[in-house]
Design a protein around this motif. Sequence first.
Motif, mmCIF file in Angstrom:
data_model
loop_
_atom_site.group_PDB
_atom_site.id
_atom_site.type_symbol
_atom_site.label_atom_id
_atom_site.label_comp_id
_atom_site.label_asym_id
_atom_site.label_seq_id
_atom_site.Cartn_x
_atom_site.Cartn_y
_atom_site.Cartn_z
ATOM 1 N N VAL A 76 0.827 -1.215 0.000
ATOM 2 C CA VAL A 76 0.000 0.000 0.000
ATOM 3 C C VAL A 76 0.854 1.254 0.000
ATOM 4 O O VAL A 76 0.642 2.169 -0.813
ATOM 5 C CB VAL A 76 -0.937 -0.009 1.229
ATOM 6 C CG1 VAL A 76 -1.706 1.284 1.311
ATOM 7 C CG2 VAL A 76 -1.879 -1.175 1.143
ATOM 8 N N GLY A 77 1.869 1.303 0.891
ATOM 9 C CA GLY A 77 2.719 2.486 1.040
ATOM 10 C C GLY A 77 3.398 2.877 -0.271
ATOM 11 O O GLY A 77 3.149 3.961 -0.808
ATOM 12 N N PRO A 78 4.250 1.982 -0.802
ATOM 13 C CA PRO A 78 4.966 2.316 -2.039
ATOM 14 C C PRO A 78 4.026 2.680 -3.177
ATOM 15 O O PRO A 78 4.241 3.673 -3.875
ATOM 16 C CB PRO A 78 5.710 1.027 -2.378
ATOM 17 C CG PRO A 78 5.755 0.248 -1.129
ATOM 18 C CD PRO A 78 4.629 0.674 -0.270
ATOM 19 N N LEU A 79 2.961 1.892 -3.295
ATOM 20 C CA LEU A 79 2.006 2.119 -4.385
ATOM 21 C C LEU A 79 1.431 3.524 -4.306
ATOM 22 O O LEU A 79 1.401 4.268 -5.280
ATOM 23 C CB LEU A 79 0.886 1.085 -4.267
ATOM 24 C CG LEU A 79 0.193 0.692 -5.549
ATOM 25 C CD1 LEU A 79 1.171 -0.008 -6.462
ATOM 26 C CD2 LEU A 79 -0.990 -0.223 -5.251
ATOM 27 N N SER A 80 0.999 3.882 -3.083
ATOM 28 C CA SER A 80 0.322 5.169 -2.946
ATOM 29 C C SER A 80 1.331 6.304 -3.134
ATOM 30 O O SER A 80 1.014 7.327 -3.724
ATOM 31 C CB SER A 80 -0.427 5.212 -1.624
ATOM 32 O OG SER A 80 0.129 6.096 -0.749
ATOM 33 N N GLU A 81 2.594 6.099 -2.665
ATOM 34 C CA GLU A 81 3.579 7.176 -2.809
ATOM 35 C C GLU A 81 3.917 7.424 -4.290
ATOM 36 O O GLU A 81 3.913 8.564 -4.746
ATOM 37 C CB GLU A 81 4.838 6.842 -2.026
ATOM 38 C CG GLU A 81 5.861 7.952 -2.140
ATOM 39 C CD GLU A 81 6.843 8.012 -0.985
ATOM 40 O OE1 GLU A 81 6.653 7.259 -0.030
ATOM 41 O OE2 GLU A 81 7.778 8.823 -1.068
ATOM 42 N N VAL A 82 4.177 6.340 -4.997
ATOM 43 C CA VAL A 82 4.554 6.480 -6.408
ATOM 44 C C VAL A 82 3.431 7.166 -7.183
ATOM 45 O O VAL A 82 3.649 8.161 -7.898
ATOM 46 C CB VAL A 82 4.885 5.104 -7.023
ATOM 47 C CG1 VAL A 82 5.020 5.206 -8.538
ATOM 48 C CG2 VAL A 82 6.161 4.556 -6.414
ATOM 49 N N LEU A 83 2.201 6.688 -6.986
ATOM 50 C CA LEU A 83 1.066 7.279 -7.708
ATOM 51 C C LEU A 83 0.899 8.748 -7.357
ATOM 52 O O LEU A 83 0.648 9.587 -8.226
ATOM 53 C CB LEU A 83 -0.220 6.497 -7.396
ATOM 54 C CG LEU A 83 -0.280 5.074 -7.965
ATOM 55 C CD1 LEU A 83 -1.537 4.363 -7.490
ATOM 56 C CD2 LEU A 83 -0.262 5.117 -9.494
#
Length: 562
Positions: A229-236
């Motif tokens: 969740v973390g990486p995904l949301s940050e990149v997006l």
Amino acid sequence: MGISLFIPLLQSLAQTNSQTSNSNFVVRDLNQIFIHVSPNERLIIIALCVVCCIFLKNCLGYSNAILFAWLNSRIGHRLRSGIYQQFLSVSYSFLESQESGKLMNVLASETWRTSQALATLVGLIITTSTITVYVVLLLLISWQLTLTVCILMLVISLSIQFTTRSVKSLGEQAVEANSVLATRMWEGFAGMKVIRAFGRESYEQERFNNVSKKVSHTFLKLDILSGSVGPLSEVLSVILLMCILVIALLQDRSYLPTLLTFIFILYRLQPQVKQLDGARVSLMALTSAVDEVMSLVDRTNKPYIHSGDVAFNNLKQGIYFESVSFLYNGLENPAVSDISIGITQGKTTAIVGPSGAGKSTIIGLICRFYDVTSGKIYIDDLPLKELNLSDWRNQIAIVSQDVYMFSTTVLENIGYGELNATKNEIIAAAKLANAHEFISQLPQGYDTKVGDRGVRLSGGQRQRIALARAIVRNPQILILDEATNALDSISEHLIQEALNTLSQNRTVIVIAHRLSTIEQADRIIVLNEGRAIEQGNLRQLLELDGMFAQLYRLQYCNAHTF
Ligand SMILES: Nc1ncnc2c1ncn2[C@@H]1O[C@H](COP(=O)(O)OP(=O)(O)OP(=O)(O)O)[C@@H](O)[C@H]1O
Ligand SMILES: [Mg+2]
């Protein structure tokens, strides 16, 4: 405030007020405060203000963390204590219908996960509030930009939700796997002797490994999903920010200060959104743990043995069963059916009968571990249900078939029968139970620890400690459920003598297979397949020439147990 102050700071660095003409009113208003201060002083004041704001913010954050840790530990404790109280008060039949390992798991792990869930929930509230503040700020700066960002963020959030949709069912699997593991651990310890005696070590190891692997896999999957969740949301989110920056600046470069402020706030907002997503996902994973704990704590869906109101002091006439039947939960045939018997005050009553006849069940009914299915039990002329339960149980001491030793000293194990007993009283009870001699020979005498489940003692020794535990209670009603079956004839003879003294003016109920014990009884009740088929004293029963007489003659001839 810390963030807002960055705006004039940025303006100060730009050194000119002309650029503000294009700015948003929030930026302009903040600038107005410092309009009469020289740029250098302005810089210092603002820098100090920012430090103060951040200091204050962190003080509040730390207080929040401490308050939260305190709340969390309290909740964890109250849940555990509540569940333990539930174990102590819920009807015995409920506990029997549950797997011990599962109950232990809820008490030990799921309560912890539940307090974690609460922490997550409160975190969620805090994050939502912070996000609201940021969003209001953003709206004040530019509602058009904010709206665009919100829509895009919603899309990001939904796509994350889509990728992590299986988290909830994984959470359920985790609770299930944990409880199976707890059961295996529990059974492994409890059945260790059987496992070794039957050479089932590798079989058990494999069973355990399978369950343990299942737990590892489930939690791994859960962590992989939650962690994404973390990486995904940050990149997006960064992609989103960059898009806004590039598009806006390509259109109008004088928009820079406002835009920078906007993006700065957005940048601060982004970890909060990430946290919100993360918290939502963990909350979903923890739901099953919360459900398990709540359903165990819930008092409305479980049977309880309710205490009556009538105080009980003295047994005057006796205990009477009137057409009593009792059916264990989940069984088809009643363990006891239509029994009408009397146990007279001050006398010794023996209950005899083949294994599985329902003898221990009758004791369970007298102690009100279970309530009768039909019929009534009277104490003197009052129904047992109307008596105050703890008053009633206070007058009873029981030596049951399966002796339990607490992992503490011998002294405390005996003293468990009467918490106020002095050491001398305990020793006197041990002497009566013929236990003093062997206790004195233990490494630390009465202070010897008897370990987990009293493993260091033999069956007969444990039985004698249990007997001393009952004697020290000095009860009106003494119940012995095969209390001497593990003893050799000499010890049994000695205890029998002690019991003869003890049973004077005391109501004694004794379940025994040995003739010597039965012969001393004033009254004998013969049970078979849950029915009281004969009752009377020894002479009457022999005259009756029924089942008892047959077995009596058989045992007399063979000098065997009944
Ligand atoms: N906790 C329980 N849950 C379900 N059934 C039980 C339970 N305890 C006993 N039973 C059943 O009730 C019947 C009577 O059991 P009980 O323990 O009263 O026999 P008993 O006369 O004491 O036998 P024993 O001499 O072997 O101790 C048995 O058929 C047994 O299977
Ligand atoms: Mg029994």
